[in-house]
Write a protein that holds these residues in place. Structure first.
Motif, PDB file in Angstrom:
ATOM      1  N   LYS A 176       0.860  -1.196   0.000  1.00 25.22           N
ATOM      2  CA  LYS A 176       0.000   0.000   0.000  1.00 25.22           C
ATOM      3  C   LYS A 176       0.890   1.237   0.000  1.00 25.22           C
ATOM      4  O   LYS A 176       1.613   1.477   0.976  1.00 25.22           O
ATOM      5  CB  LYS A 176      -0.831   0.062   1.291  1.00 25.22           C
ATOM      6  CG  LYS A 176      -1.996  -0.855   1.336  1.00 25.22           C
ATOM      7  CD  LYS A 176      -2.779  -0.560   2.614  1.00 25.22           C
ATOM      8  CE  LYS A 176      -3.638  -1.759   2.953  1.00 25.22           C
ATOM      9  NZ  LYS A 176      -3.995  -1.835   4.356  1.00 25.22           N
ATOM     10  N   THR A 177       0.868   1.984  -1.072  1.00 30.36           N
ATOM     11  CA  THR A 177       1.661   3.212  -1.104  1.00 30.36           C
ATOM     12  C   THR A 177       0.748   4.364  -0.723  1.00 30.36           C
ATOM     13  O   THR A 177      -0.414   4.385  -1.128  1.00 30.36           O
ATOM     14  CB  THR A 177       2.154   3.503  -2.540  1.00 30.36           C
ATOM     15  OG1 THR A 177       2.509   2.278  -3.148  1.00 30.36           O
ATOM     16  CG2 THR A 177       3.326   4.450  -2.546  1.00 30.36           C
ATOM     17  N   ALA A 178       1.276   5.319   0.018  1.00 25.37           N
ATOM     18  CA  ALA A 178       0.505   6.556   0.204  1.00 25.37           C
ATOM     19  C   ALA A 178       0.375   7.184  -1.179  1.00 25.37           C
ATOM     20  O   ALA A 178       1.282   7.042  -2.008  1.00 25.37           O
ATOM     21  CB  ALA A 178       1.256   7.485   1.143  1.00 25.37           C
ATOM     22  N   THR A 179      -0.712   7.859  -1.466  1.00 25.34           N
ATOM     23  CA  THR A 179      -0.782   8.564  -2.744  1.00 25.34           C
ATOM     24  C   THR A 179       0.300   9.639  -2.718  1.00 25.34           C
ATOM     25  O   THR A 179       0.741  10.064  -1.642  1.00 25.34           O
ATOM     26  CB  THR A 179      -2.148   9.248  -2.961  1.00 25.34           C
ATOM     27  OG1 THR A 179      -2.296  10.259  -1.963  1.00 25.34           O
ATOM     28  CG2 THR A 179      -3.288   8.242  -2.883  1.00 25.34           C
ATOM     29  N   SER A 180       0.699  10.077  -3.884  1.00 27.85           N
ATOM     30  CA  SER A 180       1.766  11.078  -3.905  1.00 27.85           C
ATOM     31  C   SER A 180       1.301  12.356  -3.201  1.00 27.85           C
ATOM     32  O   SER A 180       2.094  13.035  -2.559  1.00 27.85           O
ATOM     33  CB  SER A 180       2.226  11.350  -5.334  1.00 27.85           C
ATOM     34  OG  SER A 180       1.126  11.530  -6.169  1.00 27.85           O
ATOM     35  N   GLU A 181      -0.007  12.633  -3.273  1.00 25.09           N
ATOM     36  CA  GLU A 181      -0.537  13.821  -2.578  1.00 25.09           C
ATOM     37  C   GLU A 181      -0.461  13.645  -1.057  1.00 25.09           C
ATOM     38  O   GLU A 181      -0.062  14.559  -0.337  1.00 25.09           O
ATOM     39  CB  GLU A 181      -2.000  14.109  -2.975  1.00 25.09           C
ATOM     40  CG  GLU A 181      -2.184  14.610  -4.398  1.00 25.09           C
ATOM     41  CD  GLU A 181      -2.058  13.488  -5.438  1.00 25.09           C
ATOM     42  OE1 GLU A 181      -2.239  12.300  -5.071  1.00 25.09           O
ATOM     43  OE2 GLU A 181      -1.759  13.809  -6.600  1.00 25.09           O
ATOM     44  N   VAL A 219       7.711   5.463  -8.523  1.00 29.17           N
ATOM     45  CA  VAL A 219       8.709   6.399  -7.990  1.00 29.17           C
ATOM     46  C   VAL A 219       8.673   7.772  -8.685  1.00 29.17           C
ATOM     47  O   VAL A 219       8.835   8.814  -8.038  1.00 29.17           O
ATOM     48  CB  VAL A 219      10.137   5.772  -8.034  1.00 29.17           C
ATOM     49  CG1 VAL A 219      10.663   5.623  -9.448  1.00 29.17           C
ATOM     50  CG2 VAL A 219      11.103   6.564  -7.190  1.00 29.17           C
ATOM     51  N   ASP A 220       8.420   7.779  -9.999  1.00 28.59           N
ATOM     52  CA  ASP A 220       8.447   9.063 -10.719  1.00 28.59           C
ATOM     53  C   ASP A 220       7.400  10.029 -10.165  1.00 28.59           C
ATOM     54  O   ASP A 220       7.680  11.202  -9.943  1.00 28.59           O
ATOM     55  CB  ASP A 220       8.183   8.854 -12.219  1.00 28.59           C
ATOM     56  CG  ASP A 220       9.381   8.233 -12.914  1.00 28.59           C
ATOM     57  OD1 ASP A 220      10.514   8.483 -12.453  1.00 28.59           O
ATOM     58  OD2 ASP A 220       9.181   7.493 -13.890  1.00 28.59           O
ATOM     59  N   GLU A 221       6.206   9.486  -9.958  1.00 27.75           N
ATOM     60  CA  GLU A 221       5.139  10.369  -9.484  1.00 27.75           C
ATOM     61  C   GLU A 221       5.450  10.905  -8.086  1.00 27.75           C
ATOM     62  O   GLU A 221       5.234  12.079  -7.786  1.00 27.75           O
ATOM     63  CB  GLU A 221       3.817   9.614  -9.483  1.00 27.75           C
ATOM     64  CG  GLU A 221       2.670  10.596  -9.581  1.00 27.75           C
ATOM     65  CD  GLU A 221       1.332   9.976  -9.227  1.00 27.75           C
ATOM     66  OE1 GLU A 221       1.109   8.822  -9.592  1.00 27.75           O
ATOM     67  OE2 GLU A 221       0.547  10.695  -8.575  1.00 27.75           O
ATOM     68  N   LEU A 222       6.001  10.031  -7.241  1.00 31.18           N
ATOM     69  CA  LEU A 222       6.342  10.481  -5.888  1.00 31.18           C
ATOM     70  C   LEU A 222       7.422  11.562  -5.935  1.00 31.18           C
ATOM     71  O   LEU A 222       7.329  12.594  -5.266  1.00 31.18           O
ATOM     72  CB  LEU A 222       6.801   9.291  -5.046  1.00 31.18           C
ATOM     73  CG  LEU A 222       5.673   8.334  -4.636  1.00 31.18           C
ATOM     74  CD1 LEU A 222       6.215   6.958  -4.274  1.00 31.18           C
ATOM     75  CD2 LEU A 222       4.865   8.913  -3.472  1.00 31.18           C
ATOM     76  N   ASP A 227       7.768  18.542  -2.289  1.00 30.52           N
ATOM     77  CA  ASP A 227       8.572  18.425  -1.064  1.00 30.52           C
ATOM     78  C   ASP A 227       9.173  17.043  -0.853  1.00 30.52           C
ATOM     79  O   ASP A 227       9.653  16.740   0.234  1.00 30.52           O
ATOM     80  CB  ASP A 227       7.732  18.847   0.146  1.00 30.52           C
ATOM     81  CG  ASP A 227       7.572  20.356   0.183  1.00 30.52           C
ATOM     82  OD1 ASP A 227       8.604  21.056   0.189  1.00 30.52           O
ATOM     83  OD2 ASP A 227       6.429  20.841   0.146  1.00 30.52           O
ATOM     84  N   ILE A 228       9.140  16.227  -1.881  1.00 33.62           N
ATOM     85  CA  ILE A 228       9.748  14.888  -1.776  1.00 33.62           C
ATOM     86  C   ILE A 228      11.065  14.886  -2.557  1.00 33.62           C
ATOM     87  O   ILE A 228      11.085  15.164  -3.754  1.00 33.62           O
ATOM     88  CB  ILE A 228       8.793  13.794  -2.298  1.00 33.62           C
ATOM     89  CG1 ILE A 228       7.496  13.807  -1.463  1.00 33.62           C
ATOM     90  CG2 ILE A 228       9.460  12.420  -2.244  1.00 33.62           C
ATOM     91  CD1 ILE A 228       6.453  12.807  -1.899  1.00 33.62           C
ATOM     92  N   ASP A 229      12.146  14.584  -1.835  1.00 33.91           N
ATOM     93  CA  ASP A 229      13.486  14.683  -2.429  1.00 33.91           C
ATOM     94  C   ASP A 229      14.178  13.331  -2.498  1.00 33.91           C
ATOM     95  O   ASP A 229      15.407  13.252  -2.422  1.00 33.91           O
ATOM     96  CB  ASP A 229      14.364  15.619  -1.580  1.00 33.91           C
ATOM     97  CG  ASP A 229      13.655  16.900  -1.210  1.00 33.91           C
ATOM     98  OD1 ASP A 229      13.102  17.548  -2.121  1.00 33.91           O
ATOM     99  OD2 ASP A 229      13.630  17.234  -0.009  1.00 33.91           O
ATOM    100  N   GLY A 230      13.398  12.284  -2.581  1.00 30.10           N
ATOM    101  CA  GLY A 230      14.031  10.978  -2.668  1.00 30.10           C
ATOM    102  C   GLY A 230      13.147   9.905  -2.077  1.00 30.10           C
ATOM    103  O   GLY A 230      12.002  10.152  -1.705  1.00 30.10           O
ATOM    104  N   ALA A 231      13.705   8.710  -1.990  1.00 29.27           N
ATOM    105  CA  ALA A 231      12.924   7.581  -1.484  1.00 29.27           C
ATOM    106  C   ALA A 231      13.802   6.665  -0.643  1.00 29.27           C
ATOM    107  O   ALA A 231      14.991   6.501  -0.931  1.00 29.27           O
ATOM    108  CB  ALA A 231      12.331   6.794  -2.656  1.00 29.27           C
ATOM    109  N   ALA A 249      15.594   7.251 -11.559  1.00 28.53           N
ATOM    110  CA  ALA A 249      14.441   8.134 -11.414  1.00 28.53           C
ATOM    111  C   ALA A 249      14.796   9.361 -10.581  1.00 28.53           C
ATOM    112  O   ALA A 249      14.196  10.426 -10.705  1.00 28.53           O
ATOM    113  CB  ALA A 249      13.287   7.375 -10.761  1.00 28.53           C
ATOM    114  N   GLY A 250      15.784   9.199  -9.687  1.00 30.19           N
ATOM    115  CA  GLY A 250      16.190  10.312  -8.842  1.00 30.19           C
ATOM    116  C   GLY A 250      17.024  11.359  -9.560  1.00 30.19           C
ATOM    117  O   GLY A 250      17.219  12.463  -9.060  1.00 30.19           O
ATOM    118  N   ALA A 251      17.550  10.986 -10.724  1.00 26.09           N
ATOM    119  CA  ALA A 251      18.494  11.895 -11.414  1.00 26.09           C
ATOM    120  C   ALA A 251      17.776  12.965 -12.234  1.00 26.09           C
ATOM    121  O   ALA A 251      16.621  12.805 -12.565  1.00 26.09           O
ATOM    122  CB  ALA A 251      19.396  11.081 -12.333  1.00 26.09           C
TER     123      ALA A 251
END
Ligand code: PEP
Length: 251
Positions: A176-181, A219-222, A227-231, A249-251
């Protein structure tokens, strides 16, 4: 402005030969350090070998925990002095599994954050709410308290250099991922808390990861959130190809 930081948390998985193979397969395929930071958070016994294997590449090696004392009668523990001596650069602190199964508290996380900076290690400090807390609308207050306690007493420069991983416990290892929002809403709150607690500049500089069932498909959407700078990634970081995709995806 803030560089993304992608960290794979292997938890208690792999044997040494698998860990070595992973580093061999990923170290030349991850993005350059100027574009994004790529880190593997490995079990203690693998650390010296992996640091050696990753030398000369952009892959960094982190520990998943440590004690806050430099040395002493703490059977079974590993100190920041030992980690630094090996060439480890980062350390995960206060992961929810450590809080749940190993009595980690906000107080020990704070002591460990100080110890990390005293030894030039970058802490990745984990915070996050349970499902019950989310359902009772306690998420923001809970996360705010965790962040303030973890960062208590650090200098502004240390706060700027810290990494906070927002990991809703209900999303870790559950699929279960939190939505990106949802993820961004909490990260924005954390950033505002840091701005009030430390300084505007510290709030702008501190890097905030999201963690909880992150995979190449989401990952791209997140990472596109403000305010999200990584995973911080568990399950999907175990396979070399998947980790490389996440790092790219981080680059
Ligand atoms: C984690 O280990 O911090 C984590 C978020 O795990 P997963 O990606 O498997 O949910």
């Amino acid at each position: 402005m803030r560089k993304n930081v992608i960290a794979g948390n292997w938890k208690m998985n792999k044997v040494l030969s698998e860990a070595e193979q992973f580093v061999e397969e990923t170290k030349t395929r991850i993005p350059s350090e100027e574009k994004a930071e790529s880190i593997v958070c490995a079990p203690f016994p693998f650390l010296p070998v992996l640091v050696e294997k990753a030398k000369g590449s952009d892959l960094k090696v982190a520990a998943q925990n440590m004690h806050y004392e430099d040395n002493g009668a703490f059977t079974g523990e590993v100190s920041p002095v030992m980690l630094k001596d090996l060439g480890v650069t980062h350390v995960v602190l206060g992961h929810s599994e450590r809080r749940e199964y190993f009595a980690e508290t906000d107080e020990t996380v704070n002591k460990k954050a100080h110890a990390a900076f005293n030894h030039n290690l970058t802490p990745i400090i984990c915070v996050g709410e349970t499902l019950e807390q989310r359902e009772n609308n306690e998420t923001m207050n809970h996360v705010e308290a965790q962040v303030k306690q973890a960062l208590s007493g650090l200098t502004e420069e240390q706060v700027k250099a810290s990494i906070i991983a927002y990991e809703p416990i209900w999303a870790i290892g559950t699929g279960k991922t939190a939505t990106s929002e949802q993820a961004n809403e909490v990260c924005t709150h954390i950033r505002n808390v840091v701005k009030q607690f430390s300084s505007e500049e510290a709030g702008e500089a501190i890097r905030l990861q999201y963690g909880g069932s992150v995979k190449p498909a989401n990952v791209d959407e997140l990472l596109s959130q403000s305010d999200i700078d990584g995973a911080l990634v568990g399950g999907a970081s175990l396979e070399a190809d998947s980790f490389v995709q996440l790092a790219e995806a981080g680059a």
